[in-house]
Enzyme design. Structure first.
Site, PDB file in Angstrom:
ATOM      1  CE  LYS A  96      -2.267  -0.942   3.796  1.00  0.00           C
ATOM      2  NZ  LYS A  96      -1.689  -2.277   4.102  1.00  0.00           N
ATOM      3  CG  ASN A 106      -2.794   3.048   7.478  1.00  0.00           C
ATOM      4  OD1 ASN A 106      -3.105   3.121   8.664  1.00  0.00           O
ATOM      5  ND2 ASN A 106      -1.990   2.103   7.007  1.00  0.00           N
ATOM      6  CG  HIS A 128      -4.222  -6.296  10.952  1.00  0.00           C
ATOM      7  ND1 HIS A 128      -3.244  -5.782  11.779  1.00  0.00           N
ATOM      8  CD2 HIS A 128      -4.069  -5.686   9.746  1.00  0.00           C
ATOM      9  CE1 HIS A 128      -2.536  -4.879  11.109  1.00  0.00           C
ATOM     10  NE2 HIS A 128      -3.018  -4.812   9.880  1.00  0.00           N
TER      11      HIS A 128
END
Length: 457
Positions: free
Chosen positions: A122, A145, A196
């Protein structure tokens, strides 16, 4: 602008840079009641938030505020499943609950937005895309982010009275969980792999948070070789204009890799071919990232010269598969940002050369069974394990792959340096979090760089 009642009671949870950006934005908009709380006793940014918010509360959840607030703004680190929030979430209308990106969405309905998500890559795609767009036009803002919170970018645009900004945003699953109204011109999903899982109820739950970006985007850029992603897209009732990229497949709409004698040589679309020696970052996974940027550039009609020149001069982000140094023909790569196994898999598969691997750290309940086949390769010379606990990793290293547990990064490098030969690669891609021995992945990567710099020729 979507409606926000500025006379209502707004509760902001979390004092990190994201929470601070929400408080600043609500204040700028003229919100009359801003309550801010953080469960930590000494949270960051407390002094600044005290000067802006109507009231603050530290060291826990203020249940009276949760019972009385009209809007709830959650920082990304606060899961929607947090037990203390459940009564409040049931009480409030859905459009009165969000995070910083949802508030940003309410303010930017007419602006151009590129949203980028995925498990890995990303940050590289976000920064390279922003550089490509900046070479072609004005008023490009990058964050989310990564780096600057999106709302800080919006505030900058307001203060400078900038017209027609372009926002390039990295979006995490945590941010997308609480976002429903982002007006995304190009939505990008790079790849999907388990991550996660300490926060989500399995991989599907994690992926569904990422898929929210598809609902909000006018156009999609996707990884054609991510089968899970492509299966999901095929199952959707609503389809949108789609381009994509692939390393091995032939692509009808988008970018693909060209191969010669089993080696990658260029990336191309229907009209442009860019040799790999004109791309500043290496490894197959990075070539995939570059192709994703090219798809975005095509969708936004960026000129070929701006595209080529930026790709050629782009500087990789720190700790993301960056060449630190070549010593006697041995190249040492710092991939400390690889805090999960999918990142490390991408790095390993990205280098076809003979390689030494350094693995280990905080394993985060990951399943390392994929290593059994991944490391069973003639190009894998050996694995050196570091960290306080390797019990989740060691059973999955195949007998065909030499491995050693040395605990520290320094011992691993010393051992490999004594053995590595010209033409080989040393890859520090730990597949784990860092906080058993380091402050964070940046600290860990900086330590690796220092150790490499003092190795003798």
């Amino acid at each position: 602008m979507l409606p926000i009642d500025l006379s209502a009671k707004h509760l902001v949870i979390g004092f990190g840079i994201t929470g601070l950006s929400v408080v600043k934005t609500l204040d700028y908009l003229g919100a009359q009641h801003i309550w801010a709380t953080d469960s930590r006793d000494n949270p960051p940014n407390s002094d600044e938030i005290k000067t802006i918010a109507t009231e603050i509360f530290e060291g826990g959840f203020n249940h009276d505020w949760l019972d009385q607030c009209d809007y709830l703004w959650l920082s990304p680190g606060i899961p929607l499943a947090t037990p203390e929030l459940q009564d409040c979430l049931k009480r409030l209308p859905k459009d009165h609950v969000g995070g910083d990106i949802e508030l940003f969405a309410r303010l930017t309905q007419k602006d151009t937005i590129v949203g980028i998500t995925g498990t890995n890559g990303k940050s590289t795609v976000t920064t390279l895309t922003a550089d490509i767009l900046s070479a072609d036009r004005e008023h490009v803002f990058v964050g989310g982010n990564l780096g600057e919170p999106a709302l800080n970018l919006w505030l900058e645009v307001q203060h400078k009275n900038i017209q027609n900004p372009i926002y390039v945003l990295e979006l995490s699953s945590f941010q997308l969980e609480t976002t429903d109204n982002l007006n995304v011109d190009v939505g990008v999903i790079l790849n999907l792999a388990p991550d996660h899982l300490d926060r989500y109820n399995g991989f599907d739950d994690y992926a569904n948070a990422k898929f929210k970006l598809l609902d909000m985007a006018k156009r999609w850029v996707v990884n054609y070789e991510d089968q899970y992603l492509m299966n999901h897209i095929a199952s959707r009732r609503v389809q949108k204009p789609t381009t994509g990229f692939a390393l091995k497949q032939t692509v009808e709409s988008g970018w693909q890799m060209s191969w010669q004698d089993g080696l990658p040589v260029a990336i191309s679309n229907q009209s442009i071919s860019i040799p790999l020696n004109e791309i500043s970052i290496g490894g197959l996974h990075n070539y995939a990232n570059v192709m994703a940027c090219c798809c975005i550039a095509d969708d936004l009609q960026v000129g070929e010269q701006s595209l080529r020149q930026t790709i050629k001069t782009y500087q990789a982000l720190p700790h993301r598969c960056v060449l630190v140094k070549a010593i006697n023909g041995v190249r040492y790569y710092n991939d400390s940002k690889a805090t999960n196994l999918p990142s490390t898999v991408a790095a390993i598969e990205g280098f076809l050369e003979p390689k030494w691997l350094i693995l280990g750290g905080v394993t985060k309940d990951q399943d390392f069974s994929e290593l059994m086949t991944l490391l069973d390769s003639p190009s894998m010379l050996g694995v050196y394990l570091i960290g306080k606990d390797i019990s989740a990793i060691a059973p999955h290293i195949p007998a065909s792959c030499e491995s050693h547990y040395v605990e520290t990064l320094e011992k691993a490098l010393q051992a490999i340096h004594a053995r590595a030969k010209n033409g080989e690669v040393v890859l520090f891609s730990p597949a784990c979090a860092s906080f058993d021995q380091f402050k964070n992945f940046n600290d860990r990567g900086d330590h690796f760089i220092r150790l490499v710099e003092v190795l003798e020729n």
